[in-house]
Design a protein around this motif. Structure first.
Motif, PDB file in Angstrom:
ATOM      1  N   ARG A  28      36.947  -0.813   6.326  1.00  0.00           N
ATOM      2  CA  ARG A  28      37.595  -2.102   6.153  1.00  0.00           C
ATOM      3  C   ARG A  28      38.901  -2.147   6.932  1.00  0.00           C
ATOM      4  O   ARG A  28      39.607  -1.142   7.037  1.00  0.00           O
ATOM      5  N   THR A  30      42.413  -3.432   6.576  1.00  0.00           N
ATOM      6  CA  THR A  30      43.197  -3.830   5.414  1.00  0.00           C
ATOM      7  C   THR A  30      44.685  -3.863   5.730  1.00  0.00           C
ATOM      8  O   THR A  30      45.152  -3.278   6.706  1.00  0.00           O
ATOM      9  N   GLN A 138      31.595  -7.994   3.409  1.00  0.00           N
ATOM     10  CA  GLN A 138      32.999  -7.715   3.141  1.00  0.00           C
ATOM     11  C   GLN A 138      33.942  -8.333   4.162  1.00  0.00           C
ATOM     12  O   GLN A 138      35.104  -8.636   3.847  1.00  0.00           O
ATOM     13  N   ASP A 142      37.723  -9.862   3.335  1.00  0.00           N
ATOM     14  CA  ASP A 142      38.944  -9.234   3.837  1.00  0.00           C
ATOM     15  C   ASP A 142      39.761 -10.184   4.704  1.00  0.00           C
ATOM     16  O   ASP A 142      40.999 -10.169   4.657  1.00  0.00           O
ATOM     17  N   THR A 145      41.726 -12.116   2.174  1.00  0.00           N
ATOM     18  CA  THR A 145      42.649 -11.454   1.253  1.00  0.00           C
ATOM     19  C   THR A 145      43.533 -10.377   1.882  1.00  0.00           C
ATOM     20  O   THR A 145      44.624 -10.111   1.381  1.00  0.00           O
ATOM     21  N   GLU A 146      43.074  -9.747   2.968  1.00  0.00           N
ATOM     22  CA  GLU A 146      43.832  -8.662   3.581  1.00  0.00           C
ATOM     23  C   GLU A 146      44.610  -9.103   4.819  1.00  0.00           C
ATOM     24  O   GLU A 146      45.574  -8.455   5.217  1.00  0.00           O
TER      25      GLU A 146
END
Length: 341
Positions: A28, A30, A138, A142, A145-146
């Motif tokens: 991910r 992030t 995902q 992401d 939110t990331e």
């Protein structure tokens, strides 16, 4: 979406029911970089196909959140050869940023002789040329939110924390019976398998039609990740799934609620301006030779209905919540006029 395996996404089919496999590369990107890939403007490139519903989720999210400058975009040719997704739409058949001809080269840079298919969406690390992730489930979560530090001013909250449990529940049913359900029907290897997927698909569509009869969006009063995931299947329904995948109980345009809902989203900045119907039809009808061996691409359906009034604004709702619509599409990402309704 990996059509070297004959379908979209990471998947397999043959003498058994259609099954979509997990994404092999699930790192991910992030905010804290805990997987080794910190969010950083300009570092990564999103590789997508405008034909692919799974990749289209990322295209919509990226537009709504205003990440065009932070996360560059490579668009693959809707047609593939035996090495899968290729950059033949670009000058000299090479992606101008990554310098590669095939997405598989980024996969090889990450893991040589990886046995799985080459799928989109994919995020590639530009400095190293390595694939970071192909986790289509995902990636968009992401982005919402990331990547918040790089969102545009006025970006909507596509995955609001108080509603996440409900969003996840709605998305799970849509994924199983609709997003993936059309493929389970289209690539079924037996009558019973096909009819099981067919019935589950239309049962879920009827449930969603009832849900949306008196509410503008699936969860809450704003656009969320759930709407994005539902839209990318609905926008392809009449053009390809109804006939090509034998999902023909009724057309989307024959369900007054879902047809109005889909048109509402299509006409919302960030949705329809990412849709290329030419890429969609060329890909499905010419790549899936096991289903359409002649490779003939249907002339229809008439797409002009996508631009007709939907009247869904009468249900209230605030498309972007407390935010604002995204700005104009970057000139180099605009859908050709001939590929629109």
């Amino acid at each position: 979406m990996n059509d070297s395996a004959g379908t979209d996404g990471n998947s397999s089919y043959g003498h058994k029911p259609f099954k979509r496999s997990r994404s092999h590369f699930a790192d991910r990107v992030t905010a804290d970089g805990r997987d080794g890939w910190p969010v950083e403007a300009g570092r990564y490139r999103l590789v997508a196909s405008r034909a692919c519903p799974w990749a289209s989720r990322a295209l919509v999210s990226r537009r709504l959140l205003g990440l065009e400058d932070a996360l560059s975009l490579a668009v693959a040719d809707p047609l593939q050869d035996d090495r899968s997704w290729r950059f033949t739409l670009d000058p000299d058949g090479r992606d101008p940023v990554l310098g590669i001809r095939y997405l598989s080269e980024a996969y090889d840079a990450r893991e040589r002789d990886y046995p799985g298919g080459v799928s989109v969406p994919a995020i590639v690390d530009v400095p190293s040329g390595k694939l970071v992730t192909n986790d289509y489930q995902q990636i968009t979560l992401d982005l919402a939110t990331e990547w918040t530090a790089l969102h545009r001013p006025g970006a909507p909250d596509l995955y609001p924390e108080p509603l996440r449990a409900e969003i996840d529940e709605v998305m799970e049913g849509i994924y199983r019976d609709v997003n993936n359900g059309v493929y389970r029907a289209g690539f079924a290897d037996g009558q019973d398998t096909y009819e099981e997927a067919y019935e589950a698909l239309f049962r879920r569509l009827e449930q969603m039609s009832e849900r949306l009869a008196d509410r503008r969006y699936l969860v809450g009063d704003t656009i969320t990740e759930a709407d994005i995931r539902f839209f990318t299947t609905l926008v392809r329904f009449d053009a390809v799934y109804h006939g090509h995948f034998k999902c023909n109980r009724r057309k989307l345009s024959e369900d007054p609620v879902l047809w109005a809902y889909a048109r509402d989203l299509y006409q919302t900045p960030g949705f329809g301006d990412t849709v290329d119907f030419h890429h969609i039809k060329q890909h499905y009808y010419r790549v899936h030779t096991g289903i359409n061996p002649t490779g003939i691409v249907p002339a229809g359906p008439d797409l002009s209905g996508w631009l007709t009034p939907h009247h869904r604004e009468q249900l209230g709702g605030r498309p972007f919540g407390d935010g604002t619509p995204p700005g104009p599409v970057p000139e180099n990402e605009a859908i050709p006029t001939a590929h629109q309704p």
